[in-house]
Write a protein that holds these residues in place. Sequence first.
Motif, mmCIF file in Angstrom:
data_model
loop_
_atom_site.group_PDB
_atom_site.id
_atom_site.type_symbol
_atom_site.label_atom_id
_atom_site.label_comp_id
_atom_site.label_asym_id
_atom_site.label_seq_id
_atom_site.Cartn_x
_atom_site.Cartn_y
_atom_site.Cartn_z
ATOM 1 N N MET A 1 9.149 29.120 13.457
ATOM 2 C CA MET A 1 9.602 27.985 12.645
ATOM 3 C C MET A 1 8.904 28.014 11.295
ATOM 4 N N ALA A 2 9.581 27.490 10.310
ATOM 5 C CA ALA A 2 9.095 27.656 8.931
ATOM 6 C C ALA A 2 8.297 26.448 8.450
ATOM 7 N N LEU A 3 7.509 26.692 7.420
ATOM 8 C CA LEU A 3 6.862 25.602 6.690
ATOM 9 C C LEU A 3 7.585 25.462 5.358
ATOM 10 N N ILE A 4 8.143 24.281 5.141
ATOM 11 C CA ILE A 4 8.960 24.065 3.950
ATOM 12 C C ILE A 4 8.383 22.923 3.123
ATOM 13 N N VAL A 5 8.270 23.153 1.820
ATOM 14 C CA VAL A 5 7.916 22.066 0.906
ATOM 15 C C VAL A 5 9.211 21.617 0.233
ATOM 16 N N GLN A 6 9.507 20.331 0.311
ATOM 17 C CA GLN A 6 10.726 19.810 -0.308
ATOM 18 C C GLN A 6 10.356 18.808 -1.381
ATOM 19 N N LYS A 7 10.938 18.975 -2.557
ATOM 20 C CA LYS A 7 10.674 18.012 -3.627
ATOM 21 C C LYS A 7 11.973 17.283 -3.966
ATOM 22 N N TYR A 8 11.892 15.964 -4.038
ATOM 23 C CA TYR A 8 13.064 15.166 -4.386
ATOM 24 C C TYR A 8 12.812 14.464 -5.721
ATOM 25 N N GLY A 9 13.737 14.617 -6.637
ATOM 26 C CA GLY A 9 13.599 14.049 -7.976
ATOM 27 C C GLY A 9 13.959 12.570 -8.018
ATOM 28 N N GLY A 10 13.814 11.997 -9.198
ATOM 29 C CA GLY A 10 13.988 10.556 -9.386
ATOM 30 C C GLY A 10 15.333 10.006 -8.935
ATOM 31 N N THR A 11 16.426 10.734 -9.220
ATOM 32 C CA THR A 11 17.730 10.201 -8.819
ATOM 33 C C THR A 11 17.887 10.226 -7.294
ATOM 34 N N SER A 12 17.170 11.115 -6.629
ATOM 35 C CA SER A 12 17.276 11.216 -5.168
ATOM 36 C C SER A 12 16.514 10.102 -4.450
ATOM 37 N N VAL A 13 15.630 9.415 -5.185
ATOM 38 C CA VAL A 13 14.864 8.321 -4.570
ATOM 39 C C VAL A 13 15.030 7.027 -5.376
ATOM 40 N N ALA A 14 16.201 6.926 -6.047
ATOM 41 C CA ALA A 14 16.400 5.837 -7.012
ATOM 42 C C ALA A 14 16.431 4.450 -6.386
ATOM 43 N N ASN A 15 16.757 4.361 -5.102
ATOM 44 C CA ASN A 15 16.809 3.041 -4.448
ATOM 45 C C ASN A 15 16.601 3.228 -2.942
ATOM 46 N N PRO A 16 16.451 2.110 -2.205
ATOM 47 C CA PRO A 16 16.141 2.233 -0.769
ATOM 48 C C PRO A 16 17.175 3.051 0.018
ATOM 49 N N ASP A 17 18.452 2.918 -0.320
ATOM 50 C CA ASP A 17 19.461 3.698 0.406
ATOM 51 C C ASP A 17 19.247 5.189 0.221
ATOM 52 N N ARG A 18 18.974 5.556 -1.005
ATOM 53 C CA ARG A 18 18.771 6.991 -1.274
ATOM 54 C C ARG A 18 17.500 7.489 -0.588
#
Length: 408
Positions: A1-18
């Motif tokens: 199994m892999a080790l993955i680093v994931q980065k999410y930008g501002g639009t991806s976390v813009a509100n609680p739903d996202r």
Amino acid sequence: MALIVQKYGGTSVANPDRIRNVAKRVERFRDQGHDVVVVLSAMSGETNRLIALAKEMNEVPPPRELDVLVTTGEQVTIALLAMALLKDGYDAISFTGAQVRILTDDAFGKARIQAIDADRIRGHLGKGRVVVVAGFQGVDEAGDITTLGRGGSDTTAVALAAALKADECQIYTDVDGVYTTDPRVVPAARRLETITFEEMLELASQGSKVLQIRSVEFAGKYNVPLRVLSSFGEGNGTLITLEEGNNMEQPIISGIAFNRDEGKLTLRGVPDIPGAAYKILGPIGDANIEVDMIVQNIGLDKTTDFTFTVHCNEIKKAQAVLEQVAKSIGAREVVANERIAKVSLVGVGMRSHAGVASRMFKILADESINIQMISTSEIKISVVIDEKYLELAVKALHTGFGLDKPAE
Ligand code: ASP
Ligand code: MG
């Protein structure tokens, strides 16, 4: 199994739903058995909002205090994501940059990462936790909070991936990958399956703004496989790697970058004597103005025209410096032109193919587009043209070099 680093930008976390959507994606990777470290940006617009607030208090915000303020944006999103994961029954823990100990120098606002305590993160991963880290921030030797420069979360993610020797660093954003050129200008632009670090660096420095340039440099230096993909859809995105791919079909050109943000300055009638270039660009450098392309050629009358480009924000300042220079070296006149654009072909394939430049010039000639300046490197050819022909030039080159996606 892999080790993955994931980065999410501002639009991806813009509100609680996202943020809940991000949690769902992370959970899918956990369900497949992968270890996941998540790096988040602040909600889109939040960093700008905080900077504006600071300026209301103090027109020139003290850099240390500004960093204390702007890092709060990321502190909000990491806690919220950890809460969403915990609510869904997935173990998770959030950390600020200082808590992880992302150690940086003390250059507030543009700090550089010096070391990361990877063991601490590994410990939590070993306990089955998703580790959620605030992007863009670190801490210096003295314990002061620092930031890595705008867009710095990309660099946090790559640095973590390098420190943890992750299998992949995934950058989730609002586009589904790296394109041959800006699809808003050329609807026939295609998503690239792969691109090299070198090419990506050229594209980024030529104005394509998918990733922070430093993160690409970092990924190249530590050979971190970097993938850009959409946080709103599915798909493989674009993988950025060292390898040039041994695909025989590999196109010569990978992408076309362009940039309207430069202006051109010409000093006419410069005496053709040793030291003239230094006398011109020395004062420009002293004024902290960055120069991009430079062209000089000798005319019959033993004088030269010396032309270079700078960012258009600097053109007035550069012009003022040049007026002085013109007087002191006896040059004829200074001419400024802001209505230019730079178009660059980028591709490692150029190394092994002759004639790319002439093909580029022919395509532009066929559209009656005049070339004002040319510069080349091993994997790039740039031309400066009149701004009004920019779209036409990019479209013609895109088609001419076979980059258009097949018609549906
Ligand atoms: N929030 C920071 C910025 O807007 C860092 C980032 O998003 O990468 O620049
Ligand atoms: Mg960003």
